[in-house]
Design a protein around this motif. Structure first.
Motif, mmCIF file in Angstrom:
data_model
loop_
_atom_site.group_PDB
_atom_site.id
_atom_site.type_symbol
_atom_site.label_atom_id
_atom_site.label_comp_id
_atom_site.label_asym_id
_atom_site.label_seq_id
_atom_site.Cartn_x
_atom_site.Cartn_y
_atom_site.Cartn_z
ATOM 1 N N ASP A 125 -64.367 -50.168 87.342
ATOM 2 C CA ASP A 125 -63.063 -50.287 86.685
ATOM 3 C C ASP A 125 -62.899 -49.209 85.619
ATOM 4 O O ASP A 125 -61.842 -48.579 85.508
ATOM 5 C CB ASP A 125 -62.904 -51.673 86.053
ATOM 6 N N ALA A 126 -63.948 -48.994 84.824
ATOM 7 C CA ALA A 126 -63.888 -47.962 83.788
ATOM 8 C C ALA A 126 -63.792 -46.575 84.411
ATOM 9 O O ALA A 126 -63.059 -45.705 83.917
ATOM 10 C CB ALA A 126 -65.117 -48.051 82.878
ATOM 11 N N VAL A 127 -64.519 -46.363 85.502
ATOM 12 C CA VAL A 127 -64.446 -45.080 86.200
ATOM 13 C C VAL A 127 -63.031 -44.825 86.698
ATOM 14 O O VAL A 127 -62.480 -43.724 86.545
ATOM 15 C CB VAL A 127 -65.441 -45.058 87.384
ATOM 16 N N TRP A 128 -62.405 -45.848 87.270
ATOM 17 C CA TRP A 128 -61.063 -45.670 87.808
ATOM 18 C C TRP A 128 -60.055 -45.373 86.706
ATOM 19 O O TRP A 128 -59.147 -44.554 86.888
ATOM 20 C CB TRP A 128 -60.635 -46.891 88.615
ATOM 21 N N GLU A 129 -60.181 -46.005 85.562
ATOM 22 C CA GLU A 129 -59.250 -45.723 84.470
ATOM 23 C C GLU A 129 -59.302 -44.251 84.075
ATOM 24 O O GLU A 129 -58.271 -43.622 83.813
ATOM 25 C CB GLU A 129 -59.556 -46.619 83.267
#
Length: 503
Positions: free
Chosen positions: A54-58
Motif C-alpha cells: 500500500d505504501a509502495v503504491w502511494e
C-alpha cells in the motif's frame, strides 16, 4: 481486483520514457519520492519490516501523476491510442471502477444507486465527470502492459525459449473491478474453495466468486476469452491455478463453512477448446496446476489438449505399492512442469529442517499433536533422503537420524532427481535457491500469517536483494546442476544464472 489487467504497483517508474523528461519542481519531487521508496526498502532489508505494498503504491501513484505532466510524443500518443483501441470497453470499465473506487471506496456493492451498474446513465455521467482520473488509471494499465512486453522481448532476446510465465489466478476479489464490470458472469453470494482433504481437513474458502457456467455458455465464453487474451499478450507460458476449475469448482454459500459446499460443473470441453484456441493463437505453452483433489479423466483431458500438468516431488509416490514409496524419476509423466515445492507449500529448507511444522503448530493448523506431526514429517523426509542415497544422488550420511546434515546438498540432490525425470519443464522455487526457511503463502490463513509480504531471505532470515540473489554462490551452485540435462538444453555457462529449463 482484476485478472484482466496487471497491477501497476509492479511498474518500474524510472523506466517509463517520460520519467527522463521531468524537470524543475516535478523532478525535485520525483527525487524525493525515490528517497522515500529507498526508506521503505531499507525498512525491509535492514529492520526486518514486512513489504508494504500500500505504501509502495502511494509513492508510485504520485510519481505517475508527475509523469502525466510530460506530454506524450507523437509516437507514444499513437501507441497509447492503439492500446485503448485493442482493449476497448474492458479497459474503459477497468479504469472507471478505479476512478469510482477513489470516490466511493473499493466495495462497489456499497456505492450509491446507479453506480453499481457499469451501464447505467449515472455511471456514464460520472465517467465523464471523472475523465481525468479514468485516464490516469487507463494510462497506468498501458504503461504496465508496455513494461511486460519489454520484459518478454528482453527474455527472448537473451535466449530464453519461454520467457515470462504468467499466472491465471482461480478468481478475483468479490468487490473488485472485474466483478463490477461483468456482474452477470459471476455468482453472487458464492465463494470457491476446496473440500476437506489430506492437506486441510477443514476444507478451504478462498473468498472468490466463481464464474456462472450459464452466463459463459450464453455469451460464447466471451469473458473467458477476453481474460485469456489479456494474459497471453506477453506470455511465453501461462500457469492456470487450480486448473480443475475448468471442469468443476467447489461452491460455498456465503457465511457457511467449506464443509457445506458442493461441486458445480462447467462445460469442460468448451472451456478447454477456448483455452487451446487462444493459446495456439498466442504461441503460448499452458501449464495446469492439477494438484489436490483431481477427479478421474481430468488429467487425460488436459493432456489431450496439450496442457502440461504440475508434478511436485513430495506428492509423487507409487500409490499402488506397499508403503507408497517415492515414484522413481523415470516413471514420472513427461507432460508436466516438475518442481520440488510450490508457493503454497513449505520451502524445501523449511521442510528438511522441520521448521514449517513448528510454524503450523504456532498458528494452530495442526490437527494432532506437535510431536506426532514432527515424527510424521521426519519420517517422510527420511524416506526421500534414503531414496536419494540409493540413487546415488546424495552421499551416505547426508541424513543423520531426524536431522539433515547438509540441507543445501539435499536441496541440490532433490533437483538432480527432477532432472532425471522426463518432465518437459523443471522449475526452481526462488526461495529454495537461497535457503529461505519460510513459506511465502500459507493456505487457510489470512491475518494469522503475512502471506505475500515476506521478502526472500537467506537461511538466517536476513532479507536479500535481487542483486544479492543473482550473485549468491548457493544459487549459482544449484544452477550448475542444470548443466547436466541430457540434451544440453538447460546448460548454464559458468558465471551465468538462467531462469528456466525446458526440453
Amino acid at each position: 481486483s482484476s485478472r484482466r489487467f496487471p497491477d501497476p504497483v509492479h511498474l518500474r517508474i524510472a523506466d517509463v520514457p517520460e520519467f527522463g523528461q521531468l524537470s524543475g519542481a516535478a523532478r525535485q519531487r520525483a527525487d524525493e519520492l525515490a528517497g522515500m521508496a529507498a526508506t521503505l526498502r531499507d525498512a525491509v532489508l535492514k529492520n526486518g519490516a514486512l513489504i508494504d505494498r500500500d505504501a509502495v503504491w502511494e509513492l508510485k501513484k504520485e510519481a505517475l501523476e508527475l509523469l502525466r505532466t510530460v506530454p506524450l510524443s507523437t509516437s507514444r500518443q499513437a501507441a497509447y491510442e492503439a492500446f485503448r483501441a485493442v482493449q476497448g470497453r474492458d479497459l474503459e470499465d477497468h479504469a472507471t471502477w478505479y476512478a469510482l473506487a477513489e470516490e466511493h471506496g473499493p466495495d462497489w456493492r456499497k456505492w450509491p444507486d446507479g453506480l453499481r451498474d457499469p451501464r447505467s446513465a449515472r455511471t456514464e455521467r460520472m465517467r465523464r465527470a471523472l475523465a481525468d482520473r479514468v485516464d490516469f488509471h487507463r494510462r497506468a494499465a498501458w504503461l504496465t502492459d508496455e513494461q511486460l512486453g519489454a520484459a518478454q522481448r528482453t527474455a527472448r532476446e537473451a535466449g530464453m525459449s519461454v520467457g515470462l510465465v504468467h499466472d491465471l489466478a482461480v478468481g478475483v476479489h468479490p468487490t473488485g473491478a472485474d466483478t463490477w464490470a461483468r456482474q452477470d458472469a459471476f455468482a453472487a453470494g458464492m465463494s470457491v474453495g476446496a473440500p476437506p482433504d489430506a492437506f486441510n481437513s477443514r476444507g478451504q474458502d478462498w473468498g472468490l466468486p466463481p464464474w456462472r457456467p450459464d452466463t459463459l455458455a450464453r455469451t460464447g465464453y466471451a469473458p473467458f476469452r477476453a481474460l485469456l487474451r489479456g494474459l497471453l499478450r506477453h506470455a511465453g507460458a501461462l500457469r492456470i491455478d487450480h486448473v480443475m476449475g475448468l471442469f468443476r469448482l467447489w461452491w460455498i454459500p456465503e457465511g457457511r463453512p467449506p464443509t457445506e459446499g458442493a461441486y458445480v460443473r462447467y462445460d469442460a470441453e468448451a472451456m478447454l477448446s477456448v483455452l487451446a484456441l487462444e493459446a495456439a493463437r498466442a504461441g503460448t505453452t499452458v501449464i495446469g496446476e492439477d494438484l489436490g483433489t483431481v477427479e478421474n479423466g481430468v488429467r487425460e483431458a488436459l493432456e489431450g489438449r496439450g496442457v502440461l500438468g504440475t508434478s511436485v516431488l513430495w506428492f509423487e509416490r507409487d500409490w499402488t505399492a506397499e508403503g507408497q514409496p517415492p515414484l522413481p524419476p523415470q516413471d514420472w509423466r513427461a507432460d508436466c512442469l516438475a518442481t520440488v515445492t510450490t508457493h503454497d507449500l513449505p520451502s524445501t529448507a523449511g521442510r528438511l529442517t522441520g521448521e514449517h511444522t513448528e510454524l503450523r503448530h504456532r498458528i494452530g493448523l495442526l490437527d494432532g499433536s506437535l510431536e506426532e506431526a514432527r515424527a510424521a514429517e521426519a519420517a517422510e523426509v527420511a524416506t526421500w533422503l534414503e531414496w536419494l542415497v540409493g540413487l546415488g544422488l546424495l552421499p551416505e550420511g547426508a541424513a543423520t537420524g531426524d536431522a539433515v546434515a547438509d540441507e543445501e546438498t539435499a536441496v541440490a540432490a532433490l533437483h538432480r532427481f527432477l532432472l532425471r525425470s522426463p518432465a518437459r519443464m523443471v522449475g526452481v522455487w526462488l526461495p529454495d535457491a537461497v535457503g529461505d526457511r519460510r513459506p511465502q503463502n500459507l493456505p487457510g490463513t489470512s491475518v494469522e500469517y503475512p502471506n505475500w509480504r515476506l521478502p526472500v531471505a537467506a537461511p538466517d532470515g536476513r532479507p536479500v536483494t535481487l542483486e544479492e540473489i543473482m550473485e549468491s554462490p548457493r544459487l549459482r551452485a544449484l544452477m550448475r546442476e542444470f548443466e547436466a540435462v541430457p540434451d544440453g538444453s538447460g546448460a548454464v555457462p559458468d558465471g551465468e544464472v538462467g531462469g528456466e529449463v525446458s526440453r
